[in-house]
Design an enzyme around this catalytic site. Structure first.
Site, PDB file in Angstrom:
ATOM      1  N   SER A  45     -44.097 -23.897  -9.004  1.00  0.00           N
ATOM      2  CA  SER A  45     -43.422 -24.554  -7.630  1.00  0.00           C
ATOM      3  C   SER A  45     -44.584 -24.034  -6.637  1.00  0.00           C
ATOM      4  CB  SER A  45     -42.023 -24.035  -7.465  1.00  0.00           C
ATOM      5  OG  SER A  45     -41.820 -24.640  -6.169  1.00  0.00           O
ATOM      6  N   GLU A  46     -45.011 -24.810  -5.673  1.00  0.00           N
ATOM      7  CA  GLU A  46     -45.859 -24.506  -4.586  1.00  0.00           C
ATOM      8  C   GLU A  46     -45.583 -23.020  -3.865  1.00  0.00           C
ATOM      9  OE1 GLU A  46     -45.788 -29.096  -4.037  1.00  0.00           O
ATOM     10  OE2 GLU A  46     -44.684 -27.690  -5.511  1.00  0.00           O
ATOM     11  N   ASN A  47     -44.095 -23.003  -3.632  1.00  0.00           N
ATOM     12  CA  ASN A  47     -43.615 -22.076  -2.840  1.00  0.00           C
ATOM     13  C   ASN A  47     -43.703 -20.532  -3.657  1.00  0.00           C
ATOM     14  OD1 ASN A  47     -41.536 -22.839  -4.665  1.00  0.00           O
ATOM     15  ND2 ASN A  47     -40.130 -21.954  -3.393  1.00  0.00           N
TER      16      ASN A  47
END
Length: 210
Positions: A45-47
């Site tokens: 996930s990008e976060n």
């Protein structure tokens, strides 16, 4: 039922050992679909999370565990956490084997529009622009028509582009399309869907390669 068909077909794109990024919306449902496949895959996930699990049961909810779409999630054994810079280094460095993304429009030459609708509030473009150029394979999943019954498979996208000619495969509830050398090719029909029905609901021009 249309989303279920899309998710089940999209899950077949997942192979053992892959590092995968799932976009917001329909793509996130793929995580639940593949959990019983007995595959070792790593969802990113990008976060800043590698090792996303399925959606939590009520007694598993942890407010600190969220994906890029701000949904609560679980993690698998061995999951790791890091900052956004490291996360995007993974994406930009070509370490993500597969990105499954949603879309508002896809053109017949593989252009993708999925990050904004003009006039509506957008808090940011998210990671899609990086994913479409950094991930090794881009699979788009979306419903074939919008709420007005208009085709989302366009001759040319009318919405702002996320990337030009970046889509490798498109999966809808009606069929599966590949994009090669600037051409859109129908490679599968979904169960109980006729070619005639698909043609009526598709603005884009495509070759039939069944």
């Amino acid at each position: 039922m249309s989303k279920e068909l899309i998710v089940k077909r999209a899950a077949k794109e997942v192979k053992d050992g892959m590092y995968i990024n799932l976009g917001i919306g329909i793509p996130t449902l793929v995580a639940d679909e593949i959990k019983n496949f007995n595959l070792e895959v790593f969802l990113q996930s990008e976060n800043g999370l590698l090792g996303i699990g399925a959606y939590p049961r009520e007694n598993e909810v942890d407010a600190d565990l969220i994906n890029a779409g701000k949904e609560t999630i679980t993690i698998v054994k061995g999951a790791s956490f890091f900052d956004s810079a490291q996360s995007f280094a993974m994406i930009r460095g070509g370490h993500i084997h597969l990105a499954i993304l949603g879309a508002m429009e896809v053109s017949q030459n593989g252009d993708l529009a999925n990050y904004m609708i003009p006039g509506k509030l957008v808090k940011g473009m998210g990671g899609a622009m990086d994913l479409v150029v950094g991930a090794r394979r881009i699979v788009v999943v979306m419903e074939h028509t919008n709420k007005f019954g208009e085709s989302k498979l366009k001759k040319e996208c009318t919405l702002p582009l996320t990337g030009k000619a970046v889509v490798n495969r498109l999966i809808t509830e009606l069929g599966v399309f590949d994009f090669e050398e600037g051409k859109m090719k129908l490679v599968e029909l979904q169960p109980k869907v006729s070619l005639e029905e698909l043609r009526v609901k598709t603005e884009a021009e495509f070759e039939v390669c069944l």
